[in-house]
Design an enzyme around this catalytic site. Structure first.
Site, short mmCIF file in Angstrom:
data_model
loop_
_atom_site.label_atom_id
_atom_site.label_comp_id
_atom_site.label_asym_id
_atom_site.label_seq_id
_atom_site.Cartn_x
_atom_site.Cartn_y
_atom_site.Cartn_z
N LYS A 9 -27.55 43.46 56.30
CA LYS A 9 -26.93 42.83 57.46
C LYS A 9 -25.66 42.08 57.03
O LYS A 9 -25.47 41.81 55.84
CB LYS A 9 -27.90 41.83 58.09
CG LYS A 9 -29.10 42.45 58.79
CD LYS A 9 -29.95 41.38 59.45
CE LYS A 9 -31.21 41.94 60.10
NZ LYS A 9 -30.97 42.78 61.28
N ARG A 54 -41.03 47.79 62.43
CA ARG A 54 -41.92 48.86 62.92
C ARG A 54 -42.75 49.43 61.78
O ARG A 54 -43.88 49.86 61.98
CB ARG A 54 -41.09 49.93 63.64
CG ARG A 54 -40.13 50.66 62.74
CD ARG A 54 -39.02 51.38 63.50
NE ARG A 54 -38.02 50.45 64.04
CZ ARG A 54 -36.96 50.80 64.74
NH1 ARG A 54 -36.74 52.07 65.01
NH2 ARG A 54 -36.10 49.90 65.20
N1 BES Z 1 -35.17 41.71 62.99
C1 BES Z 1 -34.27 42.70 63.44
C2 BES Z 1 -34.01 42.61 64.92
C3 BES Z 1 -33.20 41.42 65.37
C4 BES Z 1 -31.84 41.53 65.48
C5 BES Z 1 -33.83 40.25 65.72
C6 BES Z 1 -31.11 40.44 65.91
C7 BES Z 1 -33.09 39.16 66.15
C8 BES Z 1 -31.74 39.27 66.25
C9 BES Z 1 -34.79 44.10 63.15
O1 BES Z 1 -35.57 44.22 62.02
C10 BES Z 1 -33.61 44.98 62.98
O2 BES Z 1 -32.84 44.74 62.10
N2 BES Z 1 -33.49 45.98 63.84
C11 BES Z 1 -32.41 46.89 63.79
C12 BES Z 1 -32.95 48.28 64.03
C13 BES Z 1 -31.93 49.35 63.82
C14 BES Z 1 -31.55 49.45 62.36
C15 BES Z 1 -32.49 50.65 64.32
C16 BES Z 1 -31.40 46.50 64.85
O3 BES Z 1 -31.81 46.20 65.97
O4 BES Z 1 -30.22 46.49 64.56
ZN ZN Z 2 -34.36 44.51 60.27
#
Ligand code: BES
Ligand code: ZN
Ligand code: ZN
Length: 463
Positions: A245, A319
């Protein structure tokens, strides 16, 4: 802090609740708008006038907000005894008392333990609210409602703690300590106990803080075979791993265990209030960080269910960890229904902002039951489809499924569904509502909210 519905001696603050149009004798500056506060000080007696807004626009949500603001005002005056003249606001009295209790207790919540020179007056030990003019004493209802809000406070604390303090082991310790204190049965799986759970192990492998699976059981009905499983995503930190990230994107990922925290809150409230329903919380907890040991893009993982996953994005880790927890819940804890709460996809916030949480289900009757209580509690959820037409988006060239695909929120749910089978299931994507900064309501504080706790607790309590 205490709340009573009985007469008061020696009040230091009197609260007068007023709908719009009922303030003829007051200062015209005070419009009785919802949440408007106007204090009249006469010697050492204070009268706080609190606006309820237009009667036609009034809701219990207005009442929760007004009460939260009032409680904070009283705290700022270093008040001890506060008398609130209850007025008929057109709502069922016991629901109004519940809303008042929630507003006061959550409104007073703060997370300031790391501010070493905090000047705000946070001392509320001596603060008591006396709600007068009710048709009867609601002592028991208030106590039960405070057991729910204290669960939410516990969840908010866990969510707001940074990841150097709350990591899988310490999350498990805190959960165990709090839950055992109220008679819940707690098992924490670690190390070799997790050896078949390839999903949890892969996600947590990069960290020195090794994964845990926390199981909290409330099984008061021995003859009843039905058990509700509450599965909460417990990522104590999500950097994304190799799918790293950005700095801004990472900031709040210490809160990626909000689903877990909210599940613990529900369990605490169920136990304290002795709710006669079988419920088990299952929490996969790991830390998704970057190191030489982290799982990598292209890896293939074997889950507890036997299904294989091709990892195409290490940031879609929730997931993967949940897949093992869902299977474990069904096969090892014999749950007959499942609600999962997970900060799963950023895109749920693009769809709904931080107002509604996404909700998905494979069972209309179960979903209706949930939504009916959500409506009563005025918590906002909106259903998105679960449809096999989306399934091909998870097709992998090398494994049974891959872990990403667009559209993100629905595909994430479709991924979880692979591990649910026919079990009636509700999936709540709380990525944008579990944490709010700035807070959206007077009874929220910047950080963890405790979303869905009131709804799920009350849904179970009504059964
Ligand atoms: N924990 C994150 C989701 C999240 C994003 C929570 C922003 C709170 C604020 C999750 O694990 C994630 O990173 N999801 C990705 C999935 C994608 C790579 C398919 C996302 O939503 O960007
Ligand atoms: Zn994530
Ligand atoms: Zn995550």
């Amino acid at each position: 802090m205490n709340i009573f519905t009985k007469p008061i001696e020696n009040e230091c603050i009197t609260v007068v609740l007023l709908f719009k149009g009922s303030n003829d004798d007051l200062n015209p500056i005070f419009k009785c708008d919802a949440k408007e506060i106007y204090t009249v000080i006469d010697g050492n007696k204070k009268v706080i006038y609190a606006g309820l807004g237009e009667k036609k626009d009034f809701s219990l949500e207005v009442l929760r907000n007004v009460m939260a603001k009032l409680a904070k005002t009283a705290r700022n005056y270093a008040a001890t005894n506060v008398k609130i003249n209850y007025i008929d606001c057109g709502k069922v009295e016991n629901e109004a008392i519940q809303a008042i209790t929630v507003g006061i207790d959550l409104g007073l919540y703060e997370f300031i333990k790391y501010k070493t020179d905090e000047k705000t007056c946070t001392e509320t030990k001596e603060l008591s609210f006396y709600i007068t003019n009710t048709s009867k004493d609601y002592g028991e209802l208030i106590e039960k409602t405070l057991n729910v809000t204290s669960g939410i406070r516990f969840a908010r604390d866990l969510i707001n703690e940074p990841s150097n303090v709350v990591y899988p082991e310490t999350l498990a310790n805190r959960a165990r300590e709090a839950c055992q204190a109220v008679g819940l049965d707690v098992t924490v799986l670690a190390g070799d106990d997790l050896s078949e759970m390839g999903g949890i192990l892969a996600v947590g492998n990069g960290s020195v803080h090794k994964p845990r699976l926390i199981v909290i059981r409330h099984l008061p009905c021995k003859d009843d075979k039905s058990i509700l499983g509450i599965v909460g995503k417990g990522l104590t930190c999500d950097t994304g791993g190799y799918s790293l990230k950005t700095t801004d994107g990472m900031h709040y990922q210490k809160t990626d265990m909000s689903g877990a925290a909210n599940a613990i809150a529900i369990m605490l409230a169920l136990a304290k209030n002795n709710v006669q329903q079988n419920v088990i919380a299952i929490i996969p907890s790991c830390e998704n960080v970057l190191s030489a040991y982290s799982y990598k893009i292209g890896d293939v993982i074997k889950t507890l269910a036997g299904k294989t996953i091709e990892v195409l994005n290490t940031d879609a880790e929730g997931r993967i960890a949940l897949s093992d927890a869902l299977h474990y819940a069904k096969v090892h804890e014999n749950v007959t229904q499942i609600i999962d709460m997970a900060t799963l996809t950023g895109s749920v916030g693009i769809t709904f902002g931080n107002i509604y949480a996404g909700a998905m289900s494979n069972d209309d009757a179960f979903f209706e039951e949930f939504m009916a209580t959500a409506k009563e509690q005025e918590e906002k959820f909106w259903r998105l489809p679960i449809d096999d037409a989306y399934k091909e988006m998870l097709n992998s060239d090398v494994a049974d499924i891959k872990n990403v695909g667009a559209p993100s929120t629905i595909v994430a749910a479709m991924f979880l569904k692979e591990f649910i089978g026919d079990t009636p299931w509700i999936h709540l994507d709380i990525a944008a509502t579990a944490v709010k900064n700035p807070p959206a309501a007077e009874y929220e504080f910047k950080g963890g909210t405790g979303v869905a706790v009131r709804t799920i607790y009350n849904m179970i309590n009504k059964r």
